[in-house]
Motif scaffolding. Structure first.
Motif, PDB file in Angstrom:
ATOM      1  N   ILE A   2       0.621  -1.204  -0.227  1.00 56.92           N
ATOM      2  CA  ILE A   2      -0.288   0.160   0.357  1.00 56.92           C
ATOM      3  C   ILE A   2       0.985   1.272  -0.200  1.00 56.92           C
ATOM      4  N   GLU A   3       0.162   2.341  -0.227  1.00 53.41           N
ATOM      5  CA  GLU A   3       0.818   3.906  -0.594  1.00 53.41           C
ATOM      6  C   GLU A   3       0.621   4.038   1.194  1.00 53.41           C
ATOM      7  N   LEU A   4       2.248   4.502   1.426  1.00 52.90           N
ATOM      8  CA  LEU A   4       2.059   5.188   2.808  1.00 52.90           C
ATOM      9  C   LEU A   4       1.932   7.086   2.305  1.00 52.90           C
ATOM     10  N   ILE A   5       2.825   7.148   1.839  1.00 50.08           N
ATOM     11  CA  ILE A   5       2.920   8.505   1.333  1.00 50.08           C
ATOM     12  C   ILE A   5       3.455   8.915  -0.219  1.00 50.08           C
ATOM     13  N   ARG A   6       3.416  10.373  -0.373  1.00 54.63           N
ATOM     14  CA  ARG A   6       3.384  10.679  -1.611  1.00 54.63           C
ATOM     15  C   ARG A   6       3.587  11.895  -1.782  1.00 54.63           C
ATOM     16  N   THR A   7       5.140  12.201  -1.962  1.00 57.75           N
ATOM     17  CA  THR A   7       5.709  14.053  -2.020  1.00 57.75           C
ATOM     18  C   THR A   7       6.728  13.905  -2.867  1.00 57.75           C
ATOM     19  N   ASN A   8       6.667  15.148  -3.063  1.00 57.35           N
ATOM     20  CA  ASN A   8       8.021  15.878  -4.058  1.00 57.35           C
ATOM     21  C   ASN A   8       8.982  15.998  -3.209  1.00 57.35           C
ATOM     22  N   ILE A  12      12.055  15.311   2.948  1.00 55.81           N
ATOM     23  CA  ILE A  12      10.709  14.350   3.501  1.00 55.81           C
ATOM     24  C   ILE A  12      10.861  12.441   3.384  1.00 55.81           C
ATOM     25  N   ILE A  13      11.179  12.139   2.048  1.00 60.52           N
ATOM     26  CA  ILE A  13      10.642  10.982   1.355  1.00 60.52           C
ATOM     27  C   ILE A  13      12.707  10.016   2.231  1.00 60.52           C
ATOM     28  N   SER A  14      13.675  10.507   2.209  1.00 59.89           N
ATOM     29  CA  SER A  14      15.036  10.156   3.533  1.00 59.89           C
ATOM     30  C   SER A  14      14.257   9.747   4.919  1.00 59.89           C
ATOM     31  N   PHE A  15      13.661  11.133   5.233  1.00 62.77           N
ATOM     32  CA  PHE A  15      12.938  10.827   6.598  1.00 62.77           C
ATOM     33  C   PHE A  15      12.304   9.598   6.480  1.00 62.77           C
ATOM     34  N   VAL A  16      11.848   9.169   5.657  1.00 63.14           N
ATOM     35  CA  VAL A  16      10.615   8.662   6.311  1.00 63.14           C
ATOM     36  C   VAL A  16      11.096   7.009   6.112  1.00 63.14           C
TER      37      VAL A  16
END
Length: 74
Positions: A2-8, A12-16
């Motif tokens: 499942i998709e947890l997050i979607r971002t540019n 945030i990507i690195s942190f998650v």
């Protein structure tokens, strides 16, 4: 999965990714290469995908880190 997050937002990507890795939750970052193809101008967001069985724990992890606003809701 499942998709947890979607971002540019690369931060945030690195942190998650780091939060999930440290918690032992497997994840996959989808569309990573597509964001490179768009010239890194941020048109195509990247998605962090996780196993559905880990969803509750991952969502709580993001909430505890203060970034629950990034969680993808259906």
């Amino acid at each position: 999965m499942i998709e947890l997050i979607r971002t540019n937002d690369a931060v945030i990507i690195s942190f998650v990714e780091a939060l999930l890795r440290d918690a032992g939750i497997g994840s996959f970052t989808a569309d990573e290469n597509m964001s490179v193809l768009d010239g890194s101008i941020g048109i195509l967001p990247r998605r962090i995908m996780i196993d559905a069985d880990d969803a509750d724990e991952a969502r709580q992890l993001l909430a505890d880190a203060g970034i629950e606003h990034e969680i993808r809701r259906k």
